[in-house]
Design a protein around this motif. Structure first.
Motif, mmCIF file in Angstrom:
data_model
loop_
_atom_site.group_PDB
_atom_site.id
_atom_site.type_symbol
_atom_site.label_atom_id
_atom_site.label_comp_id
_atom_site.label_asym_id
_atom_site.label_seq_id
_atom_site.Cartn_x
_atom_site.Cartn_y
_atom_site.Cartn_z
ATOM 1 N N GLY A 103 -7.110 -7.530 -9.622
ATOM 2 C CA GLY A 103 -7.712 -7.469 -10.955
ATOM 3 C C GLY A 103 -6.712 -7.100 -12.035
ATOM 4 N N LEU A 104 -7.243 -6.819 -13.220
ATOM 5 C CA LEU A 104 -6.396 -6.544 -14.386
ATOM 6 C C LEU A 104 -5.657 -5.229 -14.228
ATOM 7 C CD1 LEU A 104 -8.830 -7.626 -17.258
ATOM 8 C CD2 LEU A 104 -7.066 -8.961 -16.126
ATOM 9 N N PRO A 105 -4.504 -5.071 -14.903
ATOM 10 C CA PRO A 105 -3.759 -3.824 -14.790
ATOM 11 C C PRO A 105 -4.585 -2.626 -15.255
ATOM 12 C CG PRO A 105 -2.567 -5.435 -16.149
ATOM 13 C CD PRO A 105 -3.883 -6.032 -15.831
ATOM 14 N N ARG A 106 -4.187 -1.461 -14.801
ATOM 15 C CA ARG A 106 -4.864 -0.221 -15.171
ATOM 16 C C ARG A 106 -4.102 0.426 -16.316
ATOM 17 N NH1 ARG A 106 -4.579 5.139 -13.372
ATOM 18 N NH2 ARG A 106 -2.869 4.827 -11.912
ATOM 19 N N ARG A 107 -4.788 1.094 -17.219
ATOM 20 C CA ARG A 107 -4.119 1.818 -18.308
ATOM 21 C C ARG A 107 -4.280 3.310 -18.068
ATOM 22 N NH1 ARG A 107 -3.045 -2.315 -22.260
ATOM 23 N NH2 ARG A 107 -1.679 -0.715 -23.120
ATOM 24 N N THR A 108 -3.305 4.084 -18.544
ATOM 25 C CA THR A 108 -3.369 5.529 -18.288
ATOM 26 C C THR A 108 -4.339 6.245 -19.225
ATOM 27 O OG1 THR A 108 -1.388 5.679 -19.654
ATOM 28 C CG2 THR A 108 -1.090 5.810 -17.261
ATOM 29 N N GLY A 109 -4.816 5.567 -20.226
ATOM 30 C CA GLY A 109 -5.786 6.158 -21.154
ATOM 31 C C GLY A 109 -6.277 5.070 -22.083
ATOM 32 N N ASN A 110 -7.024 5.480 -23.120
ATOM 33 C CA ASN A 110 -7.484 4.474 -24.082
ATOM 34 C C ASN A 110 -7.348 5.004 -25.501
ATOM 35 O OD1 ASN A 110 -8.557 2.206 -25.259
ATOM 36 N ND2 ASN A 110 -10.682 2.732 -24.794
ATOM 37 N N ARG A 111 -6.146 5.458 -25.815
ATOM 38 C CA ARG A 111 -5.922 5.975 -27.173
ATOM 39 C C ARG A 111 -5.815 4.834 -28.182
ATOM 40 N NH1 ARG A 111 -5.274 11.409 -27.131
ATOM 41 N NH2 ARG A 111 -4.732 11.345 -29.323
ATOM 42 N N ALA A 112 -5.661 3.608 -27.687
ATOM 43 C CA ALA A 112 -5.620 2.449 -28.594
ATOM 44 C C ALA A 112 -7.027 2.033 -29.011
ATOM 45 C CB ALA A 112 -4.914 1.279 -27.918
ATOM 46 N N GLY A 113 -8.040 2.643 -28.419
ATOM 47 C CA GLY A 113 -9.419 2.268 -28.749
ATOM 48 C C GLY A 113 -9.749 0.849 -28.335
ATOM 49 N N GLY A 114 -9.004 0.339 -27.343
ATOM 50 C CA GLY A 114 -9.338 -0.984 -26.798
ATOM 51 C C GLY A 114 -8.781 -2.150 -27.590
ATOM 52 N N LEU A 115 -7.939 -1.871 -28.579
ATOM 53 C CA LEU A 115 -7.370 -2.962 -29.397
ATOM 54 C C LEU A 115 -5.857 -2.840 -29.470
ATOM 55 C CD1 LEU A 115 -9.764 -2.992 -32.503
ATOM 56 C CD2 LEU A 115 -9.692 -4.681 -30.661
ATOM 57 N N GLU A 116 -5.178 -3.930 -29.188
ATOM 58 C CA GLU A 116 -3.728 -4.002 -29.378
ATOM 59 C C GLU A 116 -3.414 -5.358 -29.992
ATOM 60 O OE1 GLU A 116 -1.810 -1.221 -25.848
ATOM 61 O OE2 GLU A 116 -2.921 -2.997 -25.247
ATOM 62 N N GLY A 117 -2.667 -5.356 -31.083
ATOM 63 C CA GLY A 117 -2.305 -6.621 -31.724
ATOM 64 C C GLY A 117 -3.496 -7.394 -32.265
ATOM 65 N N GLY A 118 -4.517 -6.676 -32.695
ATOM 66 C CA GLY A 118 -5.683 -7.359 -33.257
ATOM 67 C C GLY A 118 -6.576 -7.978 -32.205
ATOM 68 N N MET A 119 -6.299 -7.679 -30.928
ATOM 69 C CA MET A 119 -7.095 -8.267 -29.830
ATOM 70 C C MET A 119 -7.641 -7.168 -28.927
ATOM 71 S SD MET A 119 -4.460 -11.271 -28.712
ATOM 72 C CE MET A 119 -3.023 -10.246 -29.021
ATOM 73 N N THR A 120 -8.757 -7.470 -28.297
ATOM 74 C CA THR A 120 -9.226 -6.568 -27.259
ATOM 75 C C THR A 120 -8.190 -6.577 -26.134
ATOM 76 O OG1 THR A 120 -10.492 -8.407 -26.319
ATOM 77 C CG2 THR A 120 -11.683 -6.867 -27.724
ATOM 78 N N ASN A 121 -8.016 -5.403 -25.493
ATOM 79 C CA ASN A 121 -6.991 -5.347 -24.435
ATOM 80 C C ASN A 121 -7.605 -5.142 -23.052
ATOM 81 O OD1 ASN A 121 -7.741 -2.690 -24.455
ATOM 82 N ND2 ASN A 121 -5.744 -1.862 -25.054
ATOM 83 N N GLY A 122 -8.932 -5.218 -22.972
ATOM 84 C CA GLY A 122 -9.581 -5.072 -21.664
ATOM 85 C C GLY A 122 -10.165 -3.692 -21.445
ATOM 86 N N GLU A 123 -9.765 -2.738 -22.287
ATOM 87 C CA GLU A 123 -10.358 -1.398 -22.200
ATOM 88 C C GLU A 123 -11.597 -1.366 -23.107
ATOM 89 O OE1 GLU A 123 -8.928 1.013 -20.104
ATOM 90 O OE2 GLU A 123 -7.828 -0.795 -19.554
ATOM 91 N N ALA A 124 -12.339 -0.277 -23.048
ATOM 92 C CA ALA A 124 -13.520 -0.171 -23.927
ATOM 93 C C ALA A 124 -13.076 -0.144 -25.388
ATOM 94 C CB ALA A 124 -14.293 1.092 -23.590
ATOM 95 N N LEU A 125 -13.809 -0.839 -26.219
ATOM 96 C CA LEU A 125 -13.555 -0.783 -27.660
ATOM 97 C C LEU A 125 -14.192 0.503 -28.188
ATOM 98 C CD1 LEU A 125 -12.752 -2.436 -30.320
ATOM 99 C CD2 LEU A 125 -15.182 -2.939 -30.429
#
Ligand code: FMN
Length: 395
Positions: A279-301
């Motif tokens: 599956g998709l890579p894991r992130r160590t947290g979600n301080r980006a709020g689920g958005l990177e570069g104007g796109m959803t990154n797969g984490e919760a928004l």
């Protein structure tokens, strides 16, 4: 892709919403629609109006036998008290017969003064009836239809209040999976800090004052890649900011803990990317709020809205009478003391509008079946890509 228009005065006969651009075949559940509408009326600190309105939604077009047809959907929410306001808001009545509820003393913080100047009105009623957040009842009704569409794509959207006045929810001890349920169970729609928040409202109430606060909207289950970094106006951050700031009295928007992030070093902010066996890579947290570069990154928004304290005060602030230019107290009429919980529900609706639009841009489809298939195929494509990458890494 999705177009939404509302019309109707706060105390007029009805709020009408037209929602255009929905695929056909989306199942609309009447009971779920009614339950969604009830959530907007919840909130300790709301004025008496919430108890008077039932916010029943009539679906007048675009839905047949419980499913969208692909035609524009017309939703109507009638106002229970419209009869009492018939003379005040009459389309063709005679103003010489008298205009009840006339307002010439603009409220600081409300749309009254700027609107009276802009449209050359002598009665702020002509301005405030549309500036009023009653309009949002139409957007919430549309939002409940979009909730069904997003649920079919495995996306779930909820909100909770994280601050009222000076009282902040301490969420350290609350498991993330319990936040939505806890918020749904109380009249402040918060997952922690209920007593402190309630005291803030009670104290403002006792003083004839108002309080604002902060709500958070979370969308789970989004695939990476909704929105775009290819053009500024396709950045999802921008669309979300626009949407949240279109809610009356919302004056600040945060993507994730943006303000806190601004004061930290990059190494303490960015969510590291770690491999998963599948599956998709894991992130160590979600301080980006689920958005990177104007796109959803797969984490919760995760987006937040800061709401100012409401401007209609039982102990009015200083203003003037625009008919005489003499100093006067600002007008007062029945008002909320705090509407942050309701604003969170409205925010869910506008976020769902942005997300649905982003899905339709990426996976334009005339039918729900094709939309679900395309999104499913895309999710599968990403998993397959990571599976193949994993095989390459093991070689
Ligand atoms: C759910 C909700 C309820 C509101 N209720 C009131 C209210 O009872 N009294 C009031 O003065 N403003 C209320 N407002 C805010 C006004 O509509 C808003 O302040 C006004 O339109 C001026 O716009 P601005 O604050 O965005 O500049 C409410 C806003 C929301 C989202």
């Amino acid at each position: 892709m999705l177009r939404l228009l509302t019309a109707g005065e706060s105390h007029g006969r009805q709020i009408t919403t037209i929602l255009d651009g929905l695929p056909s075949g989306l199942r609309i559940d009447r009971e779920a629609l009614a339950q969604g509408m009830a959530r907007r009326r919840v909130g300790y600190g709301r004025g008496p109006r919430q108890g008077l309105e039932t916010d029943e939604v009539q679906v007048l077009s675009g839905v047949r036998f419980g499913h969208t047809t692909g035609a524009p959907v017309t939703l109507v929410v009638t106002n229970n008290e419209a009869g009492e306001w018939a003379q005040t808001l009459s389309a063709f009545g005679d103003p010489e017969a008298g205009i009840p509820q006339r307002i010439s003393r603009p409220r600081p913080g409300h749309a009254d003064l700027a609107g009276m100047f802009k449209y050359d009105h002598h009665d702020a009623r002509d301005v405030l009836e549309r500036a009023s957040a009653r309009e949002s009842v139409g957007r919430v009704a549309a939002g409940e239809i979009l909730r069904a569409l997003l649920a079919a794509l495995s996306v779930r959207v909820y909100s909770h209040v994280i601050q009222i006045g000076q009282a902040k929810a301490d969420l350290q001890a609350v498991p993330p999976e319990e936040i939505a349920g806890r918020a749904e169970a109380n009249d402040l729609r918060c997952a922690a800090g209920y007593e402190e928040m309630r005291r803030e409202i009670e104290s403002a109430m006792a003083d004839g004052d108002t309080v604002g606060g902060v709500f958070e909207v979370v969308a789970e289950g989004l695939p990476p890649g909704l929105g775009s970094s290819m053009a500024p106006d396709r950045r999802l951050d921008a669309a979300l900011g626009f949407a949240l700031l279109s809610i009356p009295a919302v004056k600040g928007v945060e993507i994730g803990p943006a303000l806190e992030n601004a004061g930290r070093r990059g190494s303490r902010v960015h969510d590291e990317i770690l491999p998963r066996p599948s599956g998709l890579p894991r992130r160590t947290g979600n301080r980006a709020g689920g958005l990177e570069g104007g796109m959803t990154n797969g984490e919760a928004l995760v987006v937040r809205g800061a709401m100012k304290p409401l401007s209609t005060l039982r102990r009015p602030l200083r203003s003037i009478d625009l008919e005489t230019n003499l100093p006067m107290e600002a007008a007062f009429e029945r008002s909320d003391v705090c509407a942050v919980p309701a604003a969170g529900v409205i925010a869910e609706a506008v976020v769902m509008q942005v997300l649905t639009d982003a899905f339709l841009r990426a996976f334009s489809s005339d039918t729900m079946k094709r939309l679900e298939d395309s999104v499913g195929a895309y999710r599968e494509e990403l998993n397959e890509r990571m599976r193949r990458a994993g095989e390459g890494g093991r070689k």
